[in-house]
Design a protein around this motif. Structure first.
Motif, mmCIF file in Angstrom:
data_model
loop_
_atom_site.group_PDB
_atom_site.id
_atom_site.type_symbol
_atom_site.label_atom_id
_atom_site.label_comp_id
_atom_site.label_asym_id
_atom_site.label_seq_id
_atom_site.Cartn_x
_atom_site.Cartn_y
_atom_site.Cartn_z
ATOM 1 N N PRO A 93 -6.142 -12.893 1.339
ATOM 2 C CA PRO A 93 -6.930 -13.922 0.368
ATOM 3 C C PRO A 93 -7.688 -15.221 0.940
ATOM 4 C CG PRO A 93 -4.485 -14.413 0.912
ATOM 5 C CD PRO A 93 -4.841 -13.071 1.546
ATOM 6 N N HIS A 94 -8.609 -15.597 0.415
ATOM 7 C CA HIS A 94 -9.501 -16.634 0.890
ATOM 8 C C HIS A 94 -8.904 -18.042 0.760
ATOM 9 C CE1 HIS A 94 -13.080 -19.433 1.223
ATOM 10 N NE2 HIS A 94 -13.559 -18.365 1.983
ATOM 11 N N ASP A 95 -9.048 -19.142 1.461
ATOM 12 C CA ASP A 95 -8.525 -20.373 1.113
ATOM 13 C C ASP A 95 -8.841 -20.947 -0.315
ATOM 14 O OD1 ASP A 95 -7.561 -20.267 3.861
ATOM 15 O OD2 ASP A 95 -9.182 -21.429 4.728
ATOM 16 N N VAL A 96 -10.014 -20.737 -0.760
ATOM 17 C CA VAL A 96 -10.248 -21.077 -2.191
ATOM 18 C C VAL A 96 -9.301 -20.608 -3.026
ATOM 19 C CG1 VAL A 96 -12.168 -21.093 -3.996
ATOM 20 C CG2 VAL A 96 -12.680 -21.486 -1.631
ATOM 21 N N TYR A 97 -8.984 -19.224 -2.979
ATOM 22 C CA TYR A 97 -7.791 -18.523 -3.726
ATOM 23 C C TYR A 97 -6.592 -19.189 -3.435
ATOM 24 C CZ TYR A 97 -4.826 -15.150 -5.543
ATOM 25 O OH TYR A 97 -3.832 -14.529 -6.294
ATOM 26 N N LEU A 98 -6.337 -19.509 -2.351
ATOM 27 C CA LEU A 98 -5.001 -19.829 -2.164
ATOM 28 C C LEU A 98 -4.904 -21.305 -2.412
ATOM 29 C CD1 LEU A 98 -4.358 -18.758 1.520
ATOM 30 C CD2 LEU A 98 -3.534 -17.711 -0.356
#
Length: 173
Positions: A93-98
């Motif tokens: 998962p990308h930080d934006v998703y997290l």
């Protein structure tokens, strides 16, 4: 003795919506570079403002192409992992998703909510233009930073050679 491979065919998927059937001999005589050379396009994307928009665009492509009626039904989509929590060891998962939520369930719900409204036609146009022209996708500050880092301007230029400057005749001189 007859060559068994003479009637063989190679099936290529050309984008999400069409399949091309081509004979192996024609394939060998017409392709240059790698098999996927020129087939895929990429663009540098400002994560904070455009990453999730681009994910929506990509994961909805099979739906818009009529291949499936829901992005979760497309076999190669990351929607099942991001929106439904299905484990996929190939994804991280990308930080934006997290940042969509503190807990995994909240992130999945927020991700699914992104797919409820229809994609804005201006946003689709921006994504396609960036891909077609190999340009970065982001806000003005992001574009400026990319231009400074690369020393290249973002805006598309007119095709062909620049026109020569026309000398004006000065009646006084």
């Amino acid at each position: 003795m007859r060559n068994r491979g003479a009637n063989a065919a190679v099936i290529l998927v050309d984008g999400p919506s069409s399949i091309v059937k081509i004979s192996p001999s024609k394939l060998l005589n017409t392709l240059t570079g790698t098999l996927w050379d020129g087939r895929y396009k990429s663009s540098l994307v400002q994560a904070e403002d455009y990453l999730l928009l681009c994910q929506r665009y990509i994961e909805l492509n099979p739906v818009h192409a009529g291949m499936v009626d829901d992005p979760a039904h497309y076999r190669w989509s990351s929607y099942r992992a991001n929106g439904l929590g299905q484990n996929d060891p190939l994804l991280s998962p990308h930080d934006v998703y997290l940042q969509l939520g503190q807990e995994a369930a909240a992130r999945r719900e927020a991700y699914r909510a992104l797919f409820r409204p229809k994609l804005d036609s201006d946003a689709i146009g921006d994504i396609r233009l960036a891909l077609d022209q190999g340009q970065p996708l982001g806000n003005a500050r992001f574009i400026d930073s990319i231009e400074r880092a690369t020393g290249m301007r973002r805006e598309p230029r007119a095709r062909g050679r620049p026109r020569k400057a026309v000398k004006s005749d000065d009646a006084d001189g």
